[in-house]
Design an enzyme around this catalytic site. Sequence first.
Site, mmCIF file in Angstrom:
data_model
loop_
_atom_site.group_PDB
_atom_site.id
_atom_site.type_symbol
_atom_site.label_atom_id
_atom_site.label_comp_id
_atom_site.label_asym_id
_atom_site.label_seq_id
_atom_site.Cartn_x
_atom_site.Cartn_y
_atom_site.Cartn_z
ATOM 1 C CG ASP A 91 -1.808 1.103 1.392
ATOM 2 O OD1 ASP A 91 -2.233 1.602 0.343
ATOM 3 O OD2 ASP A 91 -2.109 1.520 2.518
ATOM 4 C CG ASP A 139 -1.396 1.842 6.722
ATOM 5 O OD1 ASP A 139 -2.112 1.553 5.752
ATOM 6 O OD2 ASP A 139 -1.213 3.000 7.099
ATOM 7 C CG ASP A 153 -4.610 -2.004 3.095
ATOM 8 O OD1 ASP A 153 -5.234 -1.627 2.089
ATOM 9 O OD2 ASP A 153 -3.697 -1.338 3.604
#
Length: 1177
Positions: free
Chosen positions: A483, A821, A825
């Site tokens: 990410d 994080d 996700d």
Amino acid sequence: MGVDQLVESITPYNLRSIASHLYVPPFTVITAIWTYVWLNNFGYEEYYELGMVGYAIIFVLLSLVLLFCHWLMPVRCFLMCSKQEDVRISSHVCVEPTQNNGWPELVPLMRTKRDKLTKLWFEFQRVHYTWDENSASFQTKILDTAKPMEYFQKAHGFETEDQVKEAKHLLGDNKTEMVVPQFWEMFIERATAPFFVFQVFCVGLWCLEDMWYYSLFTLFMLMTFEATLVKQQMKNMSEIRNMGNKTYMINVLRGKKWQKIKIEELVAGDIVSIGRGGEDECVPCDLLLLRGPCIVDESMLTGESVPQMKEPIEDVEKHKIFDIETDSRLHVIFGGTKIVQHTAPGKAADGMVKSPDGNCICYVVRTGFNTSQGKLLRTIMFGVKKATANNLETFCFILFLLIFAIAAAAYLWIKGSVDETRSKYKLFLECTLILTSVIPPELPIELSLAVNSSLMALQKLGIFCTEPFRIPFAGKVDICCFDKTGTLTTDNLVVEGVALNNEKEGMVRKAEDLPLESLQVIASCHSLVRFEDDLVGDPLEKACLSWCDWILTKGDAVMPPKTAKGITGIKIFHRYHFSSAMKRMTVVAGYQLSGTSDTTFIAAVKGAPEVLRDMYTELPADYDATYMRLTRQGARVLAMGIRTLGETRIGDLRDKKREHFENDLKFVGFVVISCPLKSDTKTMIREIIESSHDVVMITGDNPLTACHVANVLKFTKKSLPTLVLDEPKEGIEWTWESVDGTIKLPLKPQTKNKMERKAFFKSHEFCLTGAAFQYLVHNEHTFLRELILHVRVFARMAPKQKERVINELKSLGKVTLMCGDGTNDVGALKHSNVGVALLTNPYDAEKAAEQEKAKKAKIEEARALVKGGATLPPRPNASPAPPPTNTSRRDAPPGARARAAPSPVSNAAQARLDSLMKELEEEEKAQVIKLGDASIAAPFTSKYTSIASICHVIKQGRCTLVTTLQMFKILALNALVSAYSLSALYLDGVKYSDTQATIQGLLLAACFLFISKSKPLKTLSRQRPMANIFNAYTLLTVTLQFVVHFSCLLYIVGLAHEANPIKEPVDLEAKFTPNILNTTVYIISMALQVCTFAVNYRGRPFMESLFENKSMLYSIMFSGGAVFTLASGQATDLMNQFELVVLPEPLRNALLMCVIADLALCYIIDRGLNFLLGDMF
């Protein structure tokens, strides 16, 4: 086609009675036939043992059939159930979940009666499925929310108790209960696993051979290991259970009256009043906000630490249809979140509900496990089948070894049957033991040892793992996905300045140099709220407000800094919030010119440059060029516009639509914000790329910004152009466009030639946006599968799309690692082979040590105060002490002594103790990993924000993988050596003593323990370890090394026979007595097993070499020394202890020479094959 996202298929069944189970008739017939054959053909007296052997085999086969019913759902359904066509007359259903969503279950069908109607339903993974007669299928029943806003605005809840019961009957209540199974339940589940059952069977065989010590030692090891795993699993499950909402009372409107009920009793369709609650009071379910705005902390759900503004729907257009997907961000308060501030609703319009207590009015839309929090808890509990330690590979490898064992057992049976006097029972038992010796009982323990030592090593590095068997997968990773925001870049945004035009001098770096109108837009156009002493809202808006140094007050006014002369404060009257669909935000505000009392109203707008470009009266000529240039440099760019309004009364403004303010704007610049990279991101990404991994970025950010970061971090090659595929305007074809806009190419290469298509993929870098990815998934899936491995950047991806990318990569056979994080996700982290969640608060080991020290000091101080007479305060959840009944002593009897007043010293001590206990309790709360840490949903969680944890996970994964593979080799060779040692001994009626077997087991266990303690090297190597056991190198090295060992064994056993020829038959029932053959075979087999360890230990380039792993080196030297001492016959006491005899000198010398030759030859074979076929270079 599946039933829904969770269930693939539902098959109705009826359970059979035990007598009609399909395995009963065959086994009854087989038992009857065997009994007849045994009694009539052989005879009870003469062949008693043979009869018992036959029954034992039948019993073992029956047990296996029953265990297969337990292990495999299709087998269970076939043998124990009868399939039904009509679901209405069936008692159970077999539910097959979709891929990666758990495992099949046979669940009972429930029938609930109400008003002569029967509801047919079952529960799978906490979700209720109800039979729908119209569609003739099972469906999840949830409230239909696709209704006009007016329906919700005028809703008054349930009028009668019957309506409540009906809703509860159809839609269920708000219970989110997690049941943690009992210890024995979970232990039995593990104890019926294939490996464990097999090991218990082996232990039984060893007991029949009078190996009591060895059997019990092995059984104890197994039981302890499994019990430890069960304890850990129970701890994890109770942690998940604690995440559910704690119960409390809530105001609900039922029968036109407000009443208090428990949150579990809420039903979809209820009207509730909710506001800022206590510490443990979370929002009970998903609620649509009807009246009164509020600020919500959604961190436990999304991982984003930024509280969100929620707006009521009372002012929303009546005829707009409510869409839970798009409208939930602004109007829905999700279950599990916390309201941190609320504003009492204003005067109620006609038909709207009044608030009973000044709290917000909400409409219950989703309850129980259908809420966002319920779905998250389900994902955590049932999400992915546990990634186990290569079960299929292990099984196939054992089959490969069984070929050798069957040969040894057959040889023993054929040779042993020649002797008529030999007990067939004993012979059968010995053959079975040889077959089982190929599968070492310690195999799962040894495999888990390697995994557990990696677990401990990762914990020391601040990385926690909830699914340990994923660790070997980290050694096989092909693609690392990251990410961007918060993972590669920091969360701290930096305002670079405001660009007024495309010239260099057009960038204003200091707020005091800005034109007044630009300053007014930055200061007023935001959703920030003053909450206690902090600002609440988007980090980007916080960064902008702090950059221009204006201060927001609680009354929604912004004040300029004291140093600013002649600038007045601005009052915000109305906000039109930012939405991802509109990509802009508008604020109506007002200010007073100095020296007048008249308010000048302004409309301030900011948003995506491409959205605002049509709203300006005069568009600067270099508008597009300016923002494109800034975006390509990796900055986030927002366009700003302002307009002075003609209205003079605030009442006139509130009735106007948003569109009224979003035109005729004056352009006042682009605000430029950058997200700096974390300090070590570059070096870590370089190490990951250089260790033969592909890297991919999957982010929700702008494609140009993402491409810039990818370029800086060398995700993409600078020499190749990066092509972006984004949604085109209506009526235009999908085309690739380069970042600088110079190249435009059609979606698919025109050529069908494979080489030319390859060249197209090789000569460009690719970036896909969420819209483009969605289009390719639905319309060009074949092309997507061809393209996806070449895409380096996925931008503007929604959480579900991130998950889909991971699954697409996995379906192409790639082992994926995902690093993210936030809880947005979770899907991707959960579905990747290795998911690593980074916690947003950096972990500082020194600081943690200091805190621990301070905590101990506080505990000591508290103990001292208690000793000094202070009393511990009650726990917050304990019932408060009753108030004193008599506070004054006026009614005391005459002559009663007045009680001494407490000394100020004891008062101070008590106050100090109270504050200490409060501090300790708060620290305890802070240490519990919260739901929003994405940690309990990801297999790995790092306490550090740095992506260095990815390198640690891969290093440990490679180390574990190499250790696991070398363990397979060592276990295989040792098992084969022991199979042939046993067959050589059994042929002559000799066996190992109980002591010999136990000591051999202990020595080998020590060597295995130290192998698993191997540490990885400091840096990742370019070579990657072999991903599985089935490769030419492993199979050839095992086979050739075994040929060498087997030759040694045959030669030495031949010499032992010459030295001590056996004339008369051996009494197999007699007590064990040592002889030359037993001693020779025991010593040579131990020596060969120690050689196997020395030869097959792999060190560099993945982990410490044998000379660096001191404990392993000393263990091999000690075992080797012990074998040498036994062979030389020097230590008589030791020989007696091992129950061995002294060997004749020629035999002893031949044995030592044989061992040295075996060691040298095996080493040359293994290293030679590794060089030619393995991963050495």
